[in-house]
Motif scaffolding. Structure first.
Motif, PDB file in Angstrom:
ATOM      1  N   GLU A  39       0.851  -1.190   0.000  1.00 37.03           N
ATOM      2  CA  GLU A  39       0.000   0.000   0.000  1.00 37.03           C
ATOM      3  C   GLU A  39       0.891   1.247   0.000  1.00 37.03           C
ATOM      4  O   GLU A  39       1.979   1.257   0.597  1.00 37.03           O
ATOM      5  N   HIS A  40       0.427   2.304  -0.666  1.00 36.40           N
ATOM      6  CA  HIS A  40       1.123   3.599  -0.537  1.00 36.40           C
ATOM      7  C   HIS A  40       0.598   4.238   0.745  1.00 36.40           C
ATOM      8  O   HIS A  40      -0.455   4.870   0.754  1.00 36.40           O
ATOM      9  N   THR A  41       1.337   4.064   1.817  1.00 37.97           N
ATOM     10  CA  THR A  41       0.868   4.500   3.137  1.00 37.97           C
ATOM     11  C   THR A  41       1.273   5.925   3.475  1.00 37.97           C
ATOM     12  O   THR A  41       0.879   6.437   4.529  1.00 37.97           O
ATOM     13  N   THR A  42       2.064   6.558   2.606  1.00 36.26           N
ATOM     14  CA  THR A  42       2.492   7.935   2.884  1.00 36.26           C
ATOM     15  C   THR A  42       2.010   8.888   1.792  1.00 36.26           C
ATOM     16  O   THR A  42       2.602   9.955   1.592  1.00 36.26           O
ATOM     17  N   ALA A  84      -8.878   7.245   5.483  1.00 34.25           N
ATOM     18  CA  ALA A  84      -7.945   7.486   4.373  1.00 34.25           C
ATOM     19  C   ALA A  84      -8.519   7.045   3.044  1.00 34.25           C
ATOM     20  O   ALA A  84      -8.225   7.628   1.996  1.00 34.25           O
ATOM     21  N   GLY A  85      -9.343   5.996   3.060  1.00 33.33           N
ATOM     22  CA  GLY A  85      -9.946   5.534   1.816  1.00 33.33           C
ATOM     23  C   GLY A  85      -9.031   4.618   1.026  1.00 33.33           C
ATOM     24  O   GLY A  85      -8.040   4.080   1.536  1.00 33.33           O
ATOM     25  N   ARG A  86      -9.332   4.489  -0.276  1.00 32.90           N
ATOM     26  CA  ARG A  86      -8.768   3.403  -1.081  1.00 32.90           C
ATOM     27  C   ARG A  86      -7.683   3.838  -2.054  1.00 32.90           C
ATOM     28  O   ARG A  86      -7.175   3.009  -2.816  1.00 32.90           O
ATOM     29  N   ASP A  87      -7.301   5.103  -2.039  1.00 30.00           N
ATOM     30  CA  ASP A  87      -6.310   5.555  -3.021  1.00 30.00           C
ATOM     31  C   ASP A  87      -4.976   4.829  -2.881  1.00 30.00           C
ATOM     32  O   ASP A  87      -4.267   4.614  -3.867  1.00 30.00           O
ATOM     33  N   GLY A  88      -4.626   4.439  -1.668  1.00 28.80           N
ATOM     34  CA  GLY A  88      -3.321   3.830  -1.439  1.00 28.80           C
ATOM     35  C   GLY A  88      -3.103   2.510  -2.146  1.00 28.80           C
ATOM     36  O   GLY A  88      -1.951   2.107  -2.374  1.00 28.80           O
TER      37      GLY A  88
END
Length: 592
Positions: A431-434, A453-457
């Motif tokens: 996941e892109h966590t940052t 945060a939702g699903r973009d990561g």
């Protein structure tokens, strides 16, 4: 193999318990979807051909060789239809056209032709619970009067209270807030309310209206006539609401929505929020029986796939009865924590439920709506399910997460039934966590008041080439979401033909799965393998293959035989026995 010695291995005295018998079919009889491995392509993040930073159909077509080489059987395309993109294409304005963002109908036909030439079937997404607010039907409804045929295609209602200023009932949106939005009449005065279980730009259709049912059968035929092999049905359990839309004070939630928190389960429960008058109503099954009849008119075993967050598993199996759908995602498996007893239980219950209706179980670990399993399994509670991860949240252990993800994948691919892979998991993508909050586009981020945060990561563009701008995603280097630094070392060109890479681990697993016919195989649990004290093991036999997964710390010894594959390095002990270390899966063909 390395030579690290485990200590205190208990002697082996194995027993087996059969829970699923092999499906024996001749190649002529075999239905492809029973054991297929299907790869999900999220179009905006797979490959960009025109350089605008958003993936497109020509980009997918140019990369189909990657999927053929990987060894999957089919491709599922997330929505590419004409849409204002308020929810990444799940707000459809025209079900019979391609959004210019992704290309043209001719581009789709070229993709389909190329996929079929490579031996890949193609499943397209269908979004029948709601349309876009820009769909011609909804625009006509807004222009029409209360009680009109145009409004009867949706759920329009008068508000409560003396002036109608209160929503018709207390239902909430999956994305947070009320599930009702009030309209404004032509003269500027407040009007009726309309229902949207998701974003206000996604009004729910009224499936009690025959016109709605007829229209979607026409949509099915439009794409079947073009040659698609099936449909993944979005929110398959939500299309029919309880008569009268009764009030309910619960919280509407699916995997996409807010209010999920740190969910995960030791007993396979999804926490999907299926209770309530908007989910899993009996009437959905009439729709799928009708759709089954439509698909049966076409050659080639066309398939319907249910995105149905329902439980218990016996209730999910109702969606794949012989006259309904062919597959239903096993979200109970996806949400199970990294725990040996829990994994055995959910697999057993899943196979028993699907066997009862003669259907395959459809396994899945990641998709475009959940934190990638390489990151979920690296959390403090491995396998827990936050709704996205932000920079200020506790961060996953990347090394442990990837090690467990590879082990979980090899366990999944050894199970009888079909399996789904999410784009990039074959590269071990986390996941892109940052991700910078200013980049977020998921409506759940906005409607939750920036608390989810939702699903973009999990939707970040793929890395193809480490040394190219945008990691080879786009010829210009543009990407609609930024890629984390960790993606560079995981790019395809850094893993192809590299022994032990995640990509080659997936390729080998898919080849062996096909070679040993594991997808149509049997399953018996194996107990009594030699192991270090306290070691949690999931061990099974499928056809000729013994599969051993060590969950957490400890190690287990394999019986004599041929090691076919492993998710990571194995070890040997002082007796020369091959040992499976912590968080690792091995496939072995025992000596006879």
């Amino acid at each position: 193999m390395t030579s690290t010695q485990p200590t205190g291995l208990a002697p082996a005295s194995t027993t087996t318990t059969l829970v699923h018998r092999a499906l024996e079919q001749s190649p002529e009889q075999a239905e492809w979807w029973r054991d297929a491995v299907i790869y999900q392509v999220y179009p905006r993040s797979f490959a960009d051909a025109d350089g605008d930073g958003v993936g497109d159909l020509p980009g997918i077509t140019a990369r189909l060789d990657h999927l053929a080489r990987l060894g999957v059987d089919a491709v599922w395309l997330s929505p590419f239809y004409r849409s204002p993109q308020k929810d990444a294409g799940y707000d459809v304005a025209d079900y019979r056209d391609v959004d210019p963002l992704f290309g043209t109908l001719e581009d789709f036909d070229a993709l389909l032709e190329r996929a079929h030439r490579l031996g890949l079937r193609v499943i397209v997404d269908l979004v029948p619970n709601h349309t876009s607010s820009e769909h011609v039907w909804f625009r006509a409804a807004l222009a029409a009067a209360p009680g009109s045929p145009e409004r009867a295609r949706y759920h329009f209602r008068d508000g409560r209270g003396p002036d109608g200023s209160l929503p018709p009932n207390g239902w909430t949106s999956v994305f947070g807030g009320s599930a009702w939005t009030r309209t404004t009449d032509a003269d500027g005065t407040p009007g009726q309310w309309y229902l949207h279980l998701f974003d206000p730009s996604q009004p729910d259709l009224d499936w009690s209206n025959p016109e709605v049912r007829e229209e979607f059968e026409r949509v099915l035929r439009f794409w079947l006539d073009r040659g698609v092999d099936g449909f993944r049905v979005d929110v398959a359990h939500g299309m029919v609401k309880a008569p009268g839309l009764p009030d309910w004070d619960g919280t509407s939630s699916m995997i996409e929505g807010a209010h999920q928190g740190e969910l995960g389960s030791e007993d396979g429960a999804t926490g999907a929020g299926t209770a309530g008058p908007m989910w899993d109503q009996e009437g959905v099954h009439d729709i799928y029986r009708a759709w089954h009849r439509v698909l049966a008119e076409y050659e080639g075993d066309r398939a319907l796939v249910a995105e149905a967050w329902v439980e218990p598993l016996a209730r999910l199996a109702r969606y794949v009865r012989p006259d309904e759908m062919q597959q239903a995602f096993n979200f109970a498996f996806l949400t199970t924590l990294w725990d040996a007893d829990a994994l055995r239980s959910v697999v057993t219950e899943s196979l028993e439920a699907s066997d009862a209706v003669g259907a395959p179980t459809t396994w899945v670990l990641s998709n475009h709506d959940v934190v990638r399993h390489a990151s979920r399994l690296g959390l403090a509670v491995p396998g827990s399910r936050p709704n996205g991860i932000r920079a200020e949240d506790p961060q996953p252990d990347a090394e442990a997460g990837l090690r467990r993800a590879r082990a979980a994948t090899l366990l999944m691919l050894a199970l009888p039934g079909s399996s789904y892979l999410y784009q990039g998991e074959e590269l071990g993508l986390p996941e892109h966590t940052t991700l910078d909050d200013d980049e977020r586009q998921d409506p759940a981020w906005w409607r939750s008041g920036h608390t989810e945060a939702g699903r973009d990561g999990c939707r970040v563009p793929l890395p193809w080439s480490a040394d190219e701008p945008g990691l080879g995603f786009s010829p210009t280097g543009r990407t609609w979401l930024s890629q984390p630094d960790s993606f560079r070392a995981l790019a395809l060109d850094q893993q192809r033909d590299v022994p032990g890479s995640t990509y080659e681990t997936y390729r080998t697993a898919l080849r062996l799965r096909r070679e040993f016919a594991l997808g149509t195989g049997s399953l018996a649990w194996v107990d009594g393998l030699a192991r270090t004290p306290g070691t949690e093991v999931v061990a099974l036999v499928n056809r000729e293959v013994l599969v051993v997964t060590v969950v957490g710390d400890g190690s287990a010894a394999l019986p004599e035989g041929e090691v076919l594959h492993a998710s990571g390095p194995l070890e040997t002990d002082e007796h020369g026995r091959v040992v499976v270390p912590a968080d690792t899966t091995a496939w072995v063909r025992p000596a006879t």
